[in-house]
Motif scaffolding. Structure first.
Motif, PDB file in Angstrom:
ATOM      1  N   THR A  66      34.339 -75.693  93.659  1.00  0.00           N
ATOM      2  CA  THR A  66      34.215 -75.563  92.207  1.00  0.00           C
ATOM      3  C   THR A  66      32.851 -76.024  91.729  1.00  0.00           C
ATOM      4  O   THR A  66      32.198 -75.353  90.920  1.00  0.00           O
ATOM      5  CB  THR A  66      35.309 -76.397  91.514  1.00  0.00           C
ATOM      6  OG1 THR A  66      36.586 -75.944  91.953  1.00  0.00           O
ATOM      7  CG2 THR A  66      35.220 -76.258  90.005  1.00  0.00           C
ATOM      8  N   MET A  92      47.938 -72.873  81.582  1.00  0.00           N
ATOM      9  CA  MET A  92      46.670 -73.241  82.193  1.00  0.00           C
ATOM     10  C   MET A  92      46.796 -73.396  83.704  1.00  0.00           C
ATOM     11  O   MET A  92      45.924 -72.968  84.465  1.00  0.00           O
ATOM     12  CB  MET A  92      46.152 -74.535  81.563  1.00  0.00           C
ATOM     13  CG  MET A  92      44.747 -74.900  82.001  1.00  0.00           C
ATOM     14  SD  MET A  92      43.987 -76.140  80.934  1.00  0.00           S
ATOM     15  CE  MET A  92      45.066 -77.535  81.269  1.00  0.00           C
ATOM     16  N   ARG A  93      47.885 -73.996  84.165  1.00  0.00           N
ATOM     17  CA  ARG A  93      48.074 -74.210  85.602  1.00  0.00           C
ATOM     18  C   ARG A  93      48.170 -72.878  86.336  1.00  0.00           C
ATOM     19  O   ARG A  93      47.531 -72.672  87.372  1.00  0.00           O
ATOM     20  CB  ARG A  93      49.346 -75.043  85.823  1.00  0.00           C
ATOM     21  CG  ARG A  93      49.564 -75.490  87.259  1.00  0.00           C
ATOM     22  CD  ARG A  93      50.873 -76.235  87.376  1.00  0.00           C
ATOM     23  NE  ARG A  93      51.089 -76.764  88.712  1.00  0.00           N
ATOM     24  CZ  ARG A  93      50.679 -77.951  89.125  1.00  0.00           C
ATOM     25  NH1 ARG A  93      50.006 -78.735  88.301  1.00  0.00           N
ATOM     26  NH2 ARG A  93      50.920 -78.360  90.359  1.00  0.00           N
ATOM     27  N   ARG A  96      44.814 -70.920  86.302  1.00  0.00           N
ATOM     28  CA  ARG A  96      43.853 -71.477  87.260  1.00  0.00           C
ATOM     29  C   ARG A  96      44.144 -70.950  88.665  1.00  0.00           C
ATOM     30  O   ARG A  96      43.224 -70.624  89.424  1.00  0.00           O
ATOM     31  CB  ARG A  96      43.952 -73.003  87.231  1.00  0.00           C
ATOM     32  CG  ARG A  96      42.867 -73.705  88.025  1.00  0.00           C
ATOM     33  CD  ARG A  96      42.800 -75.184  87.676  1.00  0.00           C
ATOM     34  NE  ARG A  96      41.877 -75.875  88.554  1.00  0.00           N
ATOM     35  CZ  ARG A  96      42.188 -76.860  89.366  1.00  0.00           C
ATOM     36  NH1 ARG A  96      43.441 -77.285  89.437  1.00  0.00           N
ATOM     37  NH2 ARG A  96      41.291 -77.436  90.126  1.00  0.00           N
ATOM     38  N   ASN A  97      45.423 -70.839  89.027  1.00  0.00           N
ATOM     39  CA  ASN A  97      45.796 -70.273  90.327  1.00  0.00           C
ATOM     40  C   ASN A  97      45.466 -68.790  90.401  1.00  0.00           C
ATOM     41  O   ASN A  97      44.992 -68.301  91.431  1.00  0.00           O
ATOM     42  CB  ASN A  97      47.287 -70.483  90.587  1.00  0.00           C
ATOM     43  CG  ASN A  97      47.629 -71.924  90.909  1.00  0.00           C
ATOM     44  OD1 ASN A  97      46.804 -72.659  91.439  1.00  0.00           O
ATOM     45  ND2 ASN A  97      48.838 -72.342  90.578  1.00  0.00           N
ATOM     46  N   SER A 108      37.630 -75.654  87.332  1.00  0.00           N
ATOM     47  CA  SER A 108      38.242 -76.959  87.084  1.00  0.00           C
ATOM     48  C   SER A 108      39.176 -76.877  85.883  1.00  0.00           C
ATOM     49  O   SER A 108      39.087 -75.964  85.048  1.00  0.00           O
ATOM     50  CB  SER A 108      37.158 -78.016  86.816  1.00  0.00           C
ATOM     51  OG  SER A 108      36.516 -77.765  85.575  1.00  0.00           O
ATOM     52  N   ARG A 109      40.083 -77.831  85.785  1.00  0.00           N
ATOM     53  CA  ARG A 109      40.996 -77.885  84.651  1.00  0.00           C
ATOM     54  C   ARG A 109      40.230 -78.051  83.334  1.00  0.00           C
ATOM     55  O   ARG A 109      40.596 -77.453  82.321  1.00  0.00           O
ATOM     56  CB  ARG A 109      41.983 -79.042  84.829  1.00  0.00           C
ATOM     57  CG  ARG A 109      43.010 -78.839  85.931  1.00  0.00           C
ATOM     58  CD  ARG A 109      43.935 -80.033  86.045  1.00  0.00           C
ATOM     59  NE  ARG A 109      44.632 -80.289  84.803  1.00  0.00           N
ATOM     60  CZ  ARG A 109      45.764 -79.708  84.434  1.00  0.00           C
ATOM     61  NH1 ARG A 109      46.326 -78.801  85.247  1.00  0.00           N
ATOM     62  NH2 ARG A 109      46.353 -80.018  83.293  1.00  0.00           N
ATOM     63  N   ARG A 110      39.171 -78.844  83.358  1.00  0.00           N
ATOM     64  CA  ARG A 110      38.403 -79.067  82.145  1.00  0.00           C
ATOM     65  C   ARG A 110      37.751 -77.774  81.662  1.00  0.00           C
ATOM     66  O   ARG A 110      37.786 -77.460  80.465  1.00  0.00           O
ATOM     67  CB  ARG A 110      37.321 -80.130  82.399  1.00  0.00           C
ATOM     68  CG  ARG A 110      36.475 -80.443  81.159  1.00  0.00           C
ATOM     69  CD  ARG A 110      35.312 -81.350  81.516  1.00  0.00           C
ATOM     70  NE  ARG A 110      34.444 -80.744  82.508  1.00  0.00           N
ATOM     71  CZ  ARG A 110      33.528 -79.813  82.224  1.00  0.00           C
ATOM     72  NH1 ARG A 110      33.378 -79.372  80.978  1.00  0.00           N
ATOM     73  NH2 ARG A 110      32.778 -79.327  83.181  1.00  0.00           N
ATOM     74  N   LEU A 112      38.722 -74.673  82.268  1.00  0.00           N
ATOM     75  CA  LEU A 112      39.726 -73.736  81.778  1.00  0.00           C
ATOM     76  C   LEU A 112      40.283 -74.185  80.427  1.00  0.00           C
ATOM     77  O   LEU A 112      40.564 -73.361  79.552  1.00  0.00           O
ATOM     78  CB  LEU A 112      40.852 -73.601  82.809  1.00  0.00           C
ATOM     79  CG  LEU A 112      41.858 -72.477  82.560  1.00  0.00           C
ATOM     80  CD1 LEU A 112      41.157 -71.130  82.417  1.00  0.00           C
ATOM     81  CD2 LEU A 112      42.876 -72.405  83.691  1.00  0.00           C
ATOM     82  N   TYR A 113      40.427 -75.485  80.253  1.00  0.00           N
ATOM     83  CA  TYR A 113      40.896 -75.987  78.960  1.00  0.00           C
ATOM     84  C   TYR A 113      39.889 -75.672  77.859  1.00  0.00           C
ATOM     85  O   TYR A 113      40.274 -75.270  76.753  1.00  0.00           O
ATOM     86  CB  TYR A 113      41.127 -77.493  79.039  1.00  0.00           C
ATOM     87  CG  TYR A 113      41.568 -78.096  77.718  1.00  0.00           C
ATOM     88  CD1 TYR A 113      42.883 -77.943  77.275  1.00  0.00           C
ATOM     89  CD2 TYR A 113      40.666 -78.782  76.915  1.00  0.00           C
ATOM     90  CE1 TYR A 113      43.283 -78.472  76.055  1.00  0.00           C
ATOM     91  CE2 TYR A 113      41.061 -79.318  75.698  1.00  0.00           C
ATOM     92  CZ  TYR A 113      42.368 -79.158  75.278  1.00  0.00           C
ATOM     93  OH  TYR A 113      42.770 -79.678  74.074  1.00  0.00           O
ATOM     94  N   ARG A 312      54.019 -78.496  90.369  1.00  0.00           N
ATOM     95  CA  ARG A 312      53.828 -79.714  89.594  1.00  0.00           C
ATOM     96  C   ARG A 312      54.692 -80.842  90.167  1.00  0.00           C
ATOM     97  O   ARG A 312      55.830 -80.620  90.593  1.00  0.00           O
ATOM     98  CB  ARG A 312      54.213 -79.440  88.134  1.00  0.00           C
ATOM     99  CG  ARG A 312      53.837 -80.563  87.172  1.00  0.00           C
ATOM    100  CD  ARG A 312      54.422 -80.259  85.790  1.00  0.00           C
ATOM    101  NE  ARG A 312      54.014 -78.970  85.302  1.00  0.00           N
ATOM    102  CZ  ARG A 312      52.892 -78.735  84.631  1.00  0.00           C
ATOM    103  NH1 ARG A 312      52.054 -79.730  84.411  1.00  0.00           N
ATOM    104  NH2 ARG A 312      52.609 -77.521  84.197  1.00  0.00           N
TER     105      ARG A 312
END
Length: 344
Positions: A66, A92-93, A96-97, A108-110, A112-113, A312
């Protein structure tokens, strides 16, 4: 920790490359991938491989992290638009996948958020808490039991689905679509295809009560008797009454929430626009010929992504937490037992 003690590095042949890509697909870290390679695929008595050299190998295969990709929020607009056509309600999860598996983008999660906050603020507001009614499920280990179930929510399109699940690992064994899911021979064929591809079978199979599962139950019982004559006279299939076949029902709820909405919208749009009439015999045959292979390919892609994605964390779950595909393949790493019966 990963000093090679002056041993030569293993050659990056097709077999080693395949396993590096396999574990990368499961989104393991470099250290975790190296651990798995040394544990199962590299002869450590002859070869040594350190973390630095492994990273160079990984990058030579085009597997970029990433941070190295350094994707900006604006770079996600077109890939997200393509994915939203198929997965309009994915969170979001899941997105991302999807970006990782379908667009080869490691985000990264950030990042995508930030994208969703800028371009999809309405979806962030739609998340609602759900009150679950928990039920207890017990399995002794991997391949202790395989559960199967049918799904008829697309009956209005003349389409029906069927799935098989290995509940201990959470791996979806098959996810099939056809115009029929009540033919006992067809259901048994799904089972045989999976056994043939894996080279093994479980101790017991499980399904709802229903004549469509009779051939599967008889076939599995016959195979178990053949491989273990001491089981003669016993039934190696478990029949479950309504709402008791828990694991496939959970799998269907995942499919309905995470896969179905976008494709259902496409099919509904075609019906509303009059592109095809399911009640017309000719339209029906053409529809099956065109759409079933396409939908099967999409289901296979989604199943593969699901199996390589870590779910999760759930504090109520006693079974191993991890990537379903890796738990299924390497049960010993997770402190579990694999009960598979090799098929001669």
């Amino acid at each position: 920790m990963y000093r090679n003690q002056h041993k030569p590095n293993p050659p990056l042949d097709a077999e080693l490359e395949r396993w590096i890509c396999h574990y990368w697909k499961a989104r393991l870290s470099d250290k975790q991938i190296l651990d798995m390679l040394k544990r199962k695929h590299i002869d450590t008595s002859r070869y040594g491989l350190g973390l630095t050299r492994f990273r160079a190998m990984r990058q030579s295969l085009g597997l970029v992290s990433t941070r190295t990709q350094s994707i900006q929020v604006g770079d996600l607009v077109l890939p997200m638009q393509r994915l939203r056509e198929k997965y309009p309600l994915a969170g979001m999860r899941d997105m991302r996948n999807h970006l990782f598996h379908e667009e080869d983008l490691s985000v990264s999660r950030r990042q995508l958020y930030e994208y969703m906050k800028a371009y999809e603020p309405q979806l962030l507001q739609q998340r609602k808490a759900r009150h679950l009614k928990r039920k207890r499920f017990w399995a002794a280990g991997v391949n202790d039991i395989w559960c199967c179930d049918q799904h008829d929510k697309w009956e209005r399109f003349g389409l029906r689905l069927h799935t098989g699940v290995e509940p201990f690992s959470g791996r979806i064994l098959w996810l099939k679509i056809w115009h029929n899911n009540s033919n006992p021979r067809l259901i048994a064929a799904y089972y045989f295809e999976t056994v043939d591809s894996l080279g093994c079978m479980p101790l017991v199979t499980q399904s709802d009560l229903g004549s469509e599962n009779y051939c599967l139950a008889k076939a599995h019982t016959a195979l178990r008797h053949w491989h273990d004559p001491a089981l003669a006279g016993s039934l190696q299939h478990r029949w479950m009454r309504e709402k008791k076949n828990i694991k496939p029902e959970i799998a269907w709820s995942q499919v309905r929430r995470r896969f179905t909405p976008g494709f259902e919208n496409m099919l509904d749009h075609g019906v509303q626009e009059g592109w095809y009439d399911i009640d017309d015999p000719l339209h029906k045959m053409v529809f099956r010929w065109v759409f079933i292979p396409w939908l099967q390919a999409e289901l296979d892609r989604w199943r593969d992504e699901f199996n390589f994605s870590k779910p999760r964390a759930d504090r109520n779950k006693i079974l191993p937490h991890g990537v379903p595909q890796l738990i299924f393949e390497s049960s010993e790493v997770y402190g579990a037992v694999d009960f598979k019966v090799y098929v001669a």
